[in-house]
Structure formats: C-alpha cells, structure tokens
Design a protein around this motif. Structure first.
Motif, PDB file in Angstrom:
ATOM      1  N   VAL A  89       8.002  -5.042   8.896  1.00 43.06           N
ATOM      2  CA  VAL A  89       8.433  -3.660   9.260  1.00 43.06           C
ATOM      3  C   VAL A  89       9.220  -3.344   8.753  1.00 43.06           C
ATOM      4  CG1 VAL A  89       9.231  -2.743  10.899  1.00 43.06           C
ATOM      5  CG2 VAL A  89       7.460  -3.693  11.856  1.00 43.06           C
ATOM      6  N   GLY A  90      10.592  -4.889   8.294  1.00 39.09           N
ATOM      7  CA  GLY A  90      11.502  -4.651   6.674  1.00 39.09           C
ATOM      8  C   GLY A  90      11.415  -4.326   5.593  1.00 39.09           C
ATOM      9  N   LEU A  91      10.064  -5.278   4.867  1.00 36.50           N
ATOM     10  CA  LEU A  91       9.456  -4.706   4.017  1.00 36.50           C
ATOM     11  C   LEU A  91       8.765  -3.649   4.357  1.00 36.50           C
ATOM     12  CD1 LEU A  91       8.159  -7.701   2.859  1.00 36.50           C
ATOM     13  CD2 LEU A  91      10.090  -7.220   2.159  1.00 36.50           C
ATOM     14  N   LEU A  92       8.410  -2.949   4.987  1.00 39.82           N
ATOM     15  CA  LEU A  92       7.800  -1.202   4.885  1.00 39.82           C
ATOM     16  C   LEU A  92       8.944  -0.597   4.663  1.00 39.82           C
ATOM     17  CD1 LEU A  92       5.800  -0.045   5.538  1.00 39.82           C
ATOM     18  CD2 LEU A  92       5.920   0.276   7.632  1.00 39.82           C
ATOM     19  N   VAL A  93      10.319  -0.300   5.751  1.00 42.32           N
ATOM     20  CA  VAL A  93      11.426   0.503   5.900  1.00 42.32           C
ATOM     21  C   VAL A  93      11.611   0.453   4.051  1.00 42.32           C
ATOM     22  CG1 VAL A  93      13.258   0.852   6.256  1.00 42.32           C
ATOM     23  CG2 VAL A  93      11.627  -0.181   7.911  1.00 42.32           C
ATOM     24  N   VAL A 106       1.323   4.864   7.968  1.00 35.16           N
ATOM     25  CA  VAL A 106       0.970   3.567   8.100  1.00 35.16           C
ATOM     26  C   VAL A 106       1.983   2.478   9.667  1.00 35.16           C
ATOM     27  CG1 VAL A 106       1.529   1.606   6.776  1.00 35.16           C
ATOM     28  CG2 VAL A 106       0.491   3.285   5.749  1.00 35.16           C
ATOM     29  N   PHE A 107       3.436   4.065   9.249  1.00 36.95           N
ATOM     30  CA  PHE A 107       4.358   3.122  10.365  1.00 36.95           C
ATOM     31  C   PHE A 107       3.697   3.707  11.481  1.00 36.95           C
ATOM     32  CE2 PHE A 107       8.340   2.960  12.548  1.00 36.95           C
ATOM     33  CZ  PHE A 107       8.504   2.081  12.580  1.00 36.95           C
ATOM     34  N   GLY A 108       3.266   4.451  12.151  1.00 36.86           N
ATOM     35  CA  GLY A 108       2.639   5.346  13.535  1.00 36.86           C
ATOM     36  C   GLY A 108       1.292   4.216  13.933  1.00 36.86           C
ATOM     37  N   MET A 109       0.410   2.935  12.882  1.00 42.29           N
ATOM     38  CA  MET A 109      -0.258   2.494  13.471  1.00 42.29           C
ATOM     39  C   MET A 109       0.172   1.115  13.472  1.00 42.29           C
ATOM     40  SD  MET A 109      -3.136   4.546  13.236  1.00 42.29           S
ATOM     41  CE  MET A 109      -4.187   3.124  13.442  1.00 42.29           C
ATOM     42  N   ILE A 110       1.258   1.210  12.710  1.00 39.72           N
ATOM     43  CA  ILE A 110       1.798  -0.566  12.614  1.00 39.72           C
ATOM     44  C   ILE A 110       1.935   0.114  14.818  1.00 39.72           C
ATOM     45  CG2 ILE A 110       3.117  -2.280  12.688  1.00 39.72           C
ATOM     46  CD1 ILE A 110       2.892  -2.133   9.995  1.00 39.72           C
ATOM     47  N   ILE A 148       9.467   2.348   1.882  1.00 43.22           N
ATOM     48  CA  ILE A 148       9.641   3.714   1.956  1.00 43.22           C
ATOM     49  C   ILE A 148      11.067   4.613   1.525  1.00 43.22           C
ATOM     50  CG2 ILE A 148       9.732   5.505   3.796  1.00 43.22           C
ATOM     51  CD1 ILE A 148       8.576   3.828   5.808  1.00 43.22           C
ATOM     52  N   PHE A 149      11.633   3.869   1.035  1.00 46.54           N
ATOM     53  CA  PHE A 149      13.030   4.384  -0.197  1.00 46.54           C
ATOM     54  C   PHE A 149      12.889   4.322  -1.070  1.00 46.54           C
ATOM     55  CE2 PHE A 149      14.264   4.205   4.919  1.00 46.54           C
ATOM     56  CZ  PHE A 149      14.890   5.200   5.441  1.00 46.54           C
ATOM     57  N   SER A 150      12.267   2.605  -1.879  1.00 41.89           N
ATOM     58  CA  SER A 150      12.815   2.420  -2.889  1.00 41.89           C
ATOM     59  C   SER A 150      10.915   1.793  -3.649  1.00 41.89           C
ATOM     60  CB  SER A 150      13.611   1.529  -2.759  1.00 41.89           C
ATOM     61  OG  SER A 150      15.212   1.794  -2.490  1.00 41.89           O
ATOM     62  N   GLY A 151      10.483   2.296  -2.553  1.00 43.43           N
ATOM     63  CA  GLY A 151       8.688   2.075  -4.063  1.00 43.43           C
ATOM     64  C   GLY A 151       8.897   0.143  -4.276  1.00 43.43           C
ATOM     65  N   LEU A 152       8.418   0.040  -5.119  1.00 43.78           N
ATOM     66  CA  LEU A 152       8.103  -1.794  -5.605  1.00 43.78           C
ATOM     67  C   LEU A 152       9.410  -2.488  -5.594  1.00 43.78           C
ATOM     68  CD1 LEU A 152       5.394  -1.805  -7.784  1.00 43.78           C
ATOM     69  CD2 LEU A 152       5.257  -2.546  -4.904  1.00 43.78           C
ATOM     70  N   TYR A 158       0.789  -1.137  -0.257  1.00 43.52           N
ATOM     71  CA  TYR A 158      -0.368   0.114   0.243  1.00 43.52           C
ATOM     72  C   TYR A 158       0.847   1.230   0.316  1.00 43.52           C
ATOM     73  CZ  TYR A 158      -2.577   3.946   2.196  1.00 43.52           C
ATOM     74  OH  TYR A 158      -3.627   5.084   2.084  1.00 43.52           O
ATOM     75  N   VAL A 159       1.858   1.108   0.475  1.00 45.59           N
ATOM     76  CA  VAL A 159       2.570   2.282   0.623  1.00 45.59           C
ATOM     77  C   VAL A 159       3.581   3.306  -0.161  1.00 45.59           C
ATOM     78  CG1 VAL A 159       5.020   2.866   2.036  1.00 45.59           C
ATOM     79  CG2 VAL A 159       3.188   2.656   3.461  1.00 45.59           C
ATOM     80  N   ALA A 160       4.077   1.314  -0.759  1.00 45.26           N
ATOM     81  CA  ALA A 160       4.567   2.238  -2.296  1.00 45.26           C
ATOM     82  C   ALA A 160       3.543   2.455  -3.683  1.00 45.26           C
ATOM     83  CB  ALA A 160       5.287   0.321  -3.021  1.00 45.26           C
ATOM     84  N   VAL A 161       2.743   1.713  -3.364  1.00 44.78           N
ATOM     85  CA  VAL A 161       1.580   2.239  -4.678  1.00 44.78           C
ATOM     86  C   VAL A 161       1.623   3.655  -4.254  1.00 44.78           C
ATOM     87  CG1 VAL A 161      -0.288   1.777  -5.197  1.00 44.78           C
ATOM     88  CG2 VAL A 161       0.855  -0.003  -4.912  1.00 44.78           C
ATOM     89  N   ALA A 162       0.811   4.298  -2.655  1.00 39.38           N
ATOM     90  CA  ALA A 162       0.475   4.819  -2.374  1.00 39.38           C
ATOM     91  C   ALA A 162       1.245   6.237  -2.531  1.00 39.38           C
ATOM     92  CB  ALA A 162      -0.558   5.211  -1.277  1.00 39.38           C
TER      93      ALA A 162
END
Length: 510
Positions: A435-439, A360-364, A442-446, A326-330
C-alpha cells in the motif's frame, strides 16, 4: 500488617475490592487464615481441614484452586493417604510429620516446602495443592494439575506433508516434553522464569548447550528479566519488549506451532521461548531469509527445494511491486507498454469512470475485506463468503464497468502471490509495504516506486536481531550471497552451521 480486602457487591455477586500489592505479603509465613483472606471472593478456592491418621492428633489444612487442580486427584493422592497414614499419625509433632510426608506419605511425584506466603500462592495458581501447617508456619505443595486440557493435534497453520503431525498445546510442560522427545540429550537446557506482576506466567528458555552462543542465551534472559508488565497473555506482549526494532512492521521472531521445526532451530544454535498458556514457540535470532523457509524443505530433494525457494522470492517481488508498477506504467509511462497490450488496456477502460489508481486501490481494499471476512467467520461460512464474494463482486464490477478486468487481474495475482509466503507475519508486512508503494507511485510514478524501494532497503539494512544481520546472507560480507540465499545445496555438502550465529560447535556433520 496484612490488609484484608474489603468487599463490594455488583448485581448480587460479592466482588473483592482491589487488594494491596502482593509485596505486602512477601515476608509473611503461610497461615490458613491469611490464605483465606487473600483468596476471599474467589469462588474456586477450596479449603479443607483434615486429621492425619485415623486416630491422629495433628490437624492440617488442605488448600487448592478448583479447575486448574483435579479434585479427584486431591482426594485420592493427597487426602486419602494422609488419613490412612499410621506412620504420620504417630508423629509426635508437626515437624516430624512434615519429614514423614516429604519421605512419601503423599502419592505425588514432586513436593516442595514453602516458608513464604508468596511461594504458596504461586504454587496454588499454577496447579498445586498446599498443606498448611500453622504450627510450623510452613506449607508443603504437591503438583496435582488437572488433566482436562486439549489433546495434541495436527498443526493448523503449518501443514505437514512428510514431517511430524504434532503441534504445541497450551500446557508448558507438555510442550517442553514434545521438544525433548526430538532432542534426547541432557545438553538441551531449560531455564524457567515468571513474567507478569499479576499473571505470573511461566516462560521457558530452551537451548542446546555447546551449540547455542552463551552470550545470546544471557542476553535473552536479561531482556526477559527486564520485563515489567502486569500480564503476559499474548506473544505480542513479549515480542515488542525483547526485539531490537519494535517500531518496524517486519517480524523479528519466528512463530511456530510445530515442535519439530522448533527443535531444528535449537540444533542450529538458536534460542527458543515457550510460554505457558500459548500453543506457539518463539525462536531468535532470525533474519529475513528464515521467514521464506518452510519445514518441509528439509524433507525434499535439494533441487525441488531450490525451485520452490526461487518461486517464493518471485512471488514476494510480485506481491510487493506488481500493483504499484502497473499504476506507474498506466498513469505516467504508457510508452513502456507493448502496443497490443496498450490497445487492450485502453479498450477495457473506455467505459470505466474511475482512474487507474482509484480502481486498483479500491480493489486492494475489497480484497482485504474479503480476506478478513474469511478469517473471522467460521470455516465453512468463511470459505463460502471468500469464494462467492470474490466471484460475484469481481464479475459484477467488470460487467457494471466499475473497474477494468486488467485491474482485477493485477490485484488478484498480487494477492495470490502474497498467500504463497510461508510466514503470515511477513505477508502482513508485505501488504503494508504494498500500500505504501502504491501511494508513492500514484503521486510520482516510477520515481516514487524507486524512492519507496530505497526506503524499504534502508529499513532492512538498519535492522539487527540479537547481533544477527537481518539481511544476511546478502550483507554478511561473504561472496555469492544471492546464490546462498536462493540455492539449497545437498545435505552432504551442508556441513557447517550459520557463521552469523557464532556457535561454539561450528559443524553439524563430519
């Protein structure tokens, strides 16, 4: 020469100073004065000198540790029979008296003759009563363990619908009996070992002879014998020393509190470990697929279990990839979102001051805090805090326009999907990877999501468990690996055990 421990005082209590290592006593013979010096400062150490027979001339010392030994049983089953025994009283010397006692003068189902002080100490600390014969420099030990233990109850973590309602408790011998009630054969072998220089914790290795691979049993025993730790008081103290990849966050031993599930694994050709003082059984070797199974699958129709199995793997993918995707697409790939959905997301985020990644990170993080609060508090309060906290915090955050509703939906759906995983150890590892995938996203998208996924696959592919591929059956070199992973065949067709276990007996049914 035996070093008598010095005494020091703290707030009025007499505290023994550190004793010399017990190797000092390993070649010494049992003696009541030596026993008293070793257990000096132990308020629960009890000692009594008795005269065998009403008019006997042989005196012995009875020693036990109060609490782990029943004082009532010591009096009724050990001291009383010795005092009333005319046959033992007529013995000419201590040697003859020892032979008479071993023939049945004491009401105990087991008796051991000990010639070394370390053996007597070990028996005392494991729930035995000792008769010290100073003249013969030996001791007789009888098991009179206290029966004040927790009764067998229903499993608390692994709920049973159609299966048995029993769970392991903290007594090793009770746990081994629960397993033997399900595998009633002398081929069920049990090898015991003592681990811990100070704790001397009993550990039992259980396997079915003729089914378990002898090399697997020997390797398990070798790794246990190689342990050199002070105390074994938790499963983590054992697990990190005997697994192949201790640095990996993925679980490599199955933890179960159900004897029926433990017995099922033994019949498949695996090896089980039971630890005295811990109400859990450990099973090895394992692969990733075993952590996605539940015991109730064996009690249901294969079509239902196949459907639930596919649903669990779908929930696994959802909990692992949904927040990062979701973060990557948004943030980077809005062109992938359908127009109507993109308009809804834009409208919901118009007045939100934080970026998609931050909310998203804050909600997690908030979801994890609520989960920990629910686990640590007492059950009634914990459930209330989890439910009310989630409702109030989530609703208030949306109304205050701190986070968008879509972010709450994504995080909540991911968290609920993670709760469907049968293994809590695997769920914890999935949250860490999430969490690792989310980080990375955030820096590189998909591209970051793809790189993180490749690293996870590389970690899975590089792991083994006692020679068993962690990713089997996907990597065992046989066709239709994904089909065998997801689909459960009818029990009439499942005639062979897992070939990866290399069991001597390949067939489970004809």
């Amino acid at each position: 020469m035996v070093i008598i421990p010095n005494m020091c005082y703290y707030n009025g209590f007499k505290i023994p100073a550190p004793q010399a290592d017990e190797i000092t006593y390993k070649n010494l013979e049992p003696d009541v004065q030596l026993m008293s010096s070793i257990f000096s400062g132990c308020g629960d150490f009890e000692k009594r000198k008795i005269n065998i027979g009403l008019e006997g001339n042989i005196f012995i010392n009875v020693c036990w540790i109060d609490g782990i030994v029943s004082g009532v049983n010591v009096g009724d089953n050990v001291i009383r029979p010795l005092i009333l025994s005319q046959k033992a009283a007529n013995a000419p010397d201590e040697k003859s008296c020892i032979e008479i006692i071993m023939e049945g003068s004491v009401y105990s189902y087991s008796v051991k003759k000990r010639d070394k002080i370390t053996d007597v100490i070990s028996d005392l600390t494991h729930g035995n009563c000792a008769l010290i014969f100073d003249g013969e420099k030996c001791a007789l030990t009888f098991e009179v363990r206290s029966d004040k233990t927790r009764s067998i109850s229903e499993p608390t973590l692994e709920k049973s619908i159609k299966g048995a309602k029993e769970s392991f408790i903290e007594i090793l011998r009770v746990n081994t009996a629960l397993v033997r009630r399900r595998i009633c054969t002398p081929r069920l072998k049990l090898a015991e070992s003592s681990i811990g220089r100070k704790s001397h914790t009993n550990v039992a290795i259980m396997f079915v002879e003729g089914i378990a691979n002898p090399e697997l049993v020997a390797e398990t025993a070798r790794r246990l014998d190689a342990l050199d730790i002070d105390a074994l008081l938790a499963t983590g103290s054992l697990e990190e020393y005997i697994v192949d990849c201790p640095l990996s966050p993925l679980p490599q031993l199955i933890h179960t509190e159900r004897p029926d599930r433990f017995a099922m694994y033994l019949m498949e050709g695996r090896v089980g470990l039971l630890i005295d003082g811990l109400p859990v059984g450990l099973v090895l070797p394992v692969n990733f697929a075993e952590f996605m199974k539940v015991t109730t699958d064996s009690n249901m129709h294969f079509l239902f279990t196949t459907t639930l199995n596919i649903l669990r793997y779908f929930a696994l993918l959802l909990s692992l990839f949904l927040p990062a995707f979701y973060v990557a697409v948004a943030m980077y790939h809005q062109e992938m979102i359908p127009t109507q959905l993109l308009i809804s997301i834009i409208e919901s985020k118009q007045n939100v001051p934080f970026s998609t990644a931050l909310e998203v990170f804050g909600m997690i993080v908030a979801f994890g805090l609520l989960q920990e609060a629910g686990l640590r508090l007492p059950n009634p309060i914990g459930n209330t805090v989890s439910i009310i906290g989630a409702l109030i915090v989530g609703q208030s955050a949306v109304e205050a326009r701190v986070v968008s509703p879509i972010a709450i939906i994504v995080v909540a759906l991911s968290g609920i999907s993670c709760y469907t995983l049968p293994s809590q150890d695997m769920a914890s590892a999935i949250r860490l990877f999430q969490v690792g995938l989310l980080v990375a996203t955030i820096f590189s998208g998909l591209f970051g999501l793809a790189l993180g996924t490749c690293l996870i696959i590389l970690l899975l592919a590089s792991m083994d468990s006692y020679g068993l591929n962690y990713t089997a059956p996907l990597s065992d070199g046989k066709p239709w690996g994904l089909f065998r992973l997801l689909i459960n065949v009818p029990k009439q067709k499942d005639k062979f055990r897992d070939p990866q276990l290399n069991t001597p007996d390949k067939r489970r049914q004809k």
